[in-house]
Design an enzyme around this catalytic site. Structure first.
Site, PDB file in Angstrom:
ATOM      1  CG  ASP A 210       9.350 -51.782  54.920  1.00  0.00           C
ATOM      2  OD1 ASP A 210       9.265 -51.155  55.987  1.00  0.00           O
ATOM      3  OD2 ASP A 210       8.421 -51.843  54.087  1.00  0.00           O
TER       4      ASP A 210
ATOM      5  CG  ASP B 124       6.211 -51.467  59.455  1.00  0.00           C
ATOM      6  OD1 ASP B 124       5.618 -50.373  59.432  1.00  0.00           O
ATOM      7  OD2 ASP B 124       6.858 -51.911  58.488  1.00  0.00           O
TER       8      ASP B 124
END
Length: 189
Positions: free
Chosen positions: A126, A142
């Site tokens: 991330d 995401d």
């Protein structure tokens, strides 16, 4: 185009588009590893948004840490449901379902993008962080899932009728095409 050919075309476009989006996701993660890992956050807008490397071994918001088998199972279920949806949808000639197909493609790409990380590394990379609201760090996969899920909800409530969504039932009812759409007879349905 007969029913079998349109199902094959739907699956081919779904697979090709999903792979392209997964490659884009993986490329952004590769850039994050190369340029952000072990570095100070790259501030894009001070106090609002920054690029910050993180390794997530759980789900969204860090839940279910270390449950890789569970995530693999969920990913497999998502892929099976997406394939089912693409097989059931009318051909690409019927433009009424293009938004729905886009949602399925993006959900697939998001699930696969994060699954690739989990299988190859044991965690998801991330790197996007909204510091203004202290939102959990996320990635491009995401975004695919979040945007497509929100769009899917809007489509279900405001765009598609219940009859148009009957195609996803295990035993869909035979019906004529909605007014203003291309004929379903072209699809062999």
């Amino acid at each position: 185009m007969n029913k079998k050919e349109h199902k094959g075309a739907n699956l081919a476009v779904w697979a090709a588009a999903s792979v392209i989006l997964v490659l884009l996701d993986q490329y952004t993660k590769m850039l994050a590893v190369a340029h952000l890992k072990g570095q100070e956050p790259l501030v894009i807008v001070k106090g609002v948004f920054e690029l910050l490397y993180s390794e997530n071994r759980g789900a969204a918001f860090g839940m279910l840490q270390g449950r890789q088998g569970f995530f693999f199972l969920i990913g497999a279920v998502v892929l099976a449901a997406a394939a089912f949806a693409m097989v059931r949808m009318p051909s690409w000639k019927n433009t009424r379902y293009h938004w729905l197909k886009l949602c399925v493609i993006m959900i697939t790409a998001g699930a696969l993008g994060n699954m690739v990380d989990r299988v190859s590394q044991g965690y998801v990379v991330d790197f996007l962080y909204f510091s203004l609201i202290d939102f959990p760090i996320f990635n491009v996969a995401d975004i695919y899932v979040t945007v497509s899920a929100a769009l899917l909800v809007l489509l279900m409530f405001f765009y598609y009728s219940e009859e148009e969504l009957d195609i996803f039932q295990l035993h869909p009812k035979k019906q004529s095409a909605p007014a203003g759409s291309d004929s379903e007879k072209e699809d062999g349905q």
